[in-house]
Scaffold this active site. Structure first.
Site, mmCIF file in Angstrom:
data_model
loop_
_atom_site.group_PDB
_atom_site.id
_atom_site.type_symbol
_atom_site.label_atom_id
_atom_site.label_comp_id
_atom_site.label_asym_id
_atom_site.label_seq_id
_atom_site.Cartn_x
_atom_site.Cartn_y
_atom_site.Cartn_z
ATOM 1 N N GLN A 66 18.563 20.710 6.545
ATOM 2 C CA GLN A 66 19.298 20.116 7.662
ATOM 3 C C GLN A 66 20.546 20.930 7.985
ATOM 4 O O GLN A 66 21.324 21.279 7.089
ATOM 5 C CB GLN A 66 19.665 18.659 7.310
ATOM 6 C CG GLN A 66 20.350 17.883 8.415
ATOM 7 C CD GLN A 66 19.441 17.603 9.616
ATOM 8 O OE1 GLN A 66 18.220 17.491 9.486
ATOM 9 N NE2 GLN A 66 20.034 17.492 10.791
ATOM 10 N N ASP A 106 10.776 24.111 10.925
ATOM 11 C CA ASP A 106 11.807 24.161 11.970
ATOM 12 C C ASP A 106 11.616 25.366 12.887
ATOM 13 O O ASP A 106 12.225 25.424 13.959
ATOM 14 C CB ASP A 106 13.194 24.304 11.318
ATOM 15 C CG ASP A 106 13.988 23.015 11.315
ATOM 16 O OD1 ASP A 106 13.783 22.197 12.229
ATOM 17 O OD2 ASP A 106 14.819 22.860 10.408
ATOM 18 N N LYS A 125 13.690 11.042 9.549
ATOM 19 C CA LYS A 125 12.612 11.994 9.261
ATOM 20 C C LYS A 125 11.777 11.493 8.090
ATOM 21 O O LYS A 125 10.544 11.497 8.138
ATOM 22 C CB LYS A 125 13.191 13.382 8.947
ATOM 23 C CG LYS A 125 13.707 14.111 10.169
ATOM 24 C CD LYS A 125 14.532 15.347 9.817
ATOM 25 C CE LYS A 125 15.163 15.929 11.076
ATOM 26 N NZ LYS A 125 16.153 16.975 10.833
#
Ligand code: GUN
Length: 300
Positions: free
Chosen positions: A98, A121, A54
């Protein structure tokens, strides 16, 4: 094999070029550089690989990447303090914590502490609710990537029978909502679904996101259906030598590809779309936050 291959790797590469173009324009015309902050708690090896990827792709797209690596025993209060600091930081337009988090941390609490405008997200309860009610939301990256591939393959999805296999908050549920928003007739199948083969056989669109290696067989697939395989499962591959492994999806590729009209491979299908959509969401969040026109083609 009769199915055409849906090349997610190439599609994601194209998307990243569009994202980089948009980032360059934001810098040149408005003096703004989108920034993505990624928070990793602990040392889960798979998460470390994702986070590294990422960060690398964020920088390659011309954006700022901020990584916060915290020890596995980080307290909830300390993690929430970092999230709040990122919420308040004007250089940060996207925040990703995460998952999974270590067991002592409450994932829902932490995710819902993120400013919904920076929730790239799409996991915050506000974004889930906005998507579920057909309003403008930040949309989870993997389902967004699947939708882009489906639209590219089929054009309009209106009236199609779609079956999503798997009911996770990360993929299954948001995927079903996106397909519903595109006027599909949507069924969510899961571990308790009766006669799942018959349910899947009615579908023009199959999205498999259960995490069970090669569960969906070719004789479950309606001839000509489009099959999107979200699964990434590592299995033993003794045929490649002792101790060797290989990646497979949730669909038995060879038998499904003999019946489907189009199918995503694993790897190289949905996987590369997820990070590309994360970058796209960061640009979208940055534009919304600055009152600028949203880039076309980067949102659902
Ligand atoms: N872990 C596995 N997939 C994801 C994802 O899409 N977002 C986050 N935050 N964590 C993950």
């Amino acid at each position: 094999m009769t199915a055409s291959l849906i090349d997610g790797k190439a599609f994601a590469a194209d998307l990243r070029v569009q994202i980089a173009d948009h980032v360059a324009r934001l810098k040149a015309e408005h003096g703004i550089t989108p920034g993505l902050a990624v928070v990793l708690v602990g040392e889960d090896p798979a998460s470390q690989v994702y986070v590294r990827s990422k960060g690398k792709q964020t920088v390659e797209a011309g954006m700022n990447s901020y990584e916060h690596k915290l020890p596995a025993d980080t307290s909830e209060a300390d993690l929430l303090a970092i999230v709040n600091q990122l919420n308040a930081d004007p250089a940060v337009h996207g925040i990703l914590v995460q998952l999974p988090l270590p067991k002592h941390l409450d994932e829902d609490l932490v995710i819902n502490a993120i400013d919904p405008a920076k929730d790239v997200d799409g996991f915050h309860i506000s974004n889930v609710g906005l998507l579920g009610t057909g309003q403008k939301a930040m949309v989870s990256c993997t389902p967004l990537g699947c939708l882009m591939l489906l639209r590219d393959q089929l054009g309009s999805l209106s009236g199609k029978n779609a079956v999503v296999i798997g009911r996770s908050n990360i993929v299954g549920k948001p995927m079903a909502n996106l397909l519903l928003r595109d006027s599909c007739t949507v069924t969510i199948a899961h571990s308790r679904t009766q006669d799942i083969e018959d349910v899947v056989r009615r579908a023009d669109i199959v999205v498999a996101a259960v995490g069970r290696p090669e569960m969906v067989k070719g004789d479950w697939i309606k001839p000509g259906a489009v099959v999107i395989d979200v699964g990434i499962n590592r299995i033993d591959a003794p045929e490649k030598g002792e101790g060797k492994t290989r990646l497979v999806g949730d669909c038995d590729f060879d038998s499904c590809a003999d019946v489907a009209g189009a199918i995503t491979p694993v790897p190289g299908g949905v996987g590369p779309m997820t990070i590309a959509c994360l970058l796209a969401n960061t640009v979208t969040a940055c534009c919304r936050m600055n009152g600028l026109a949203e880039p076309e083609g980067l949102t659902a």
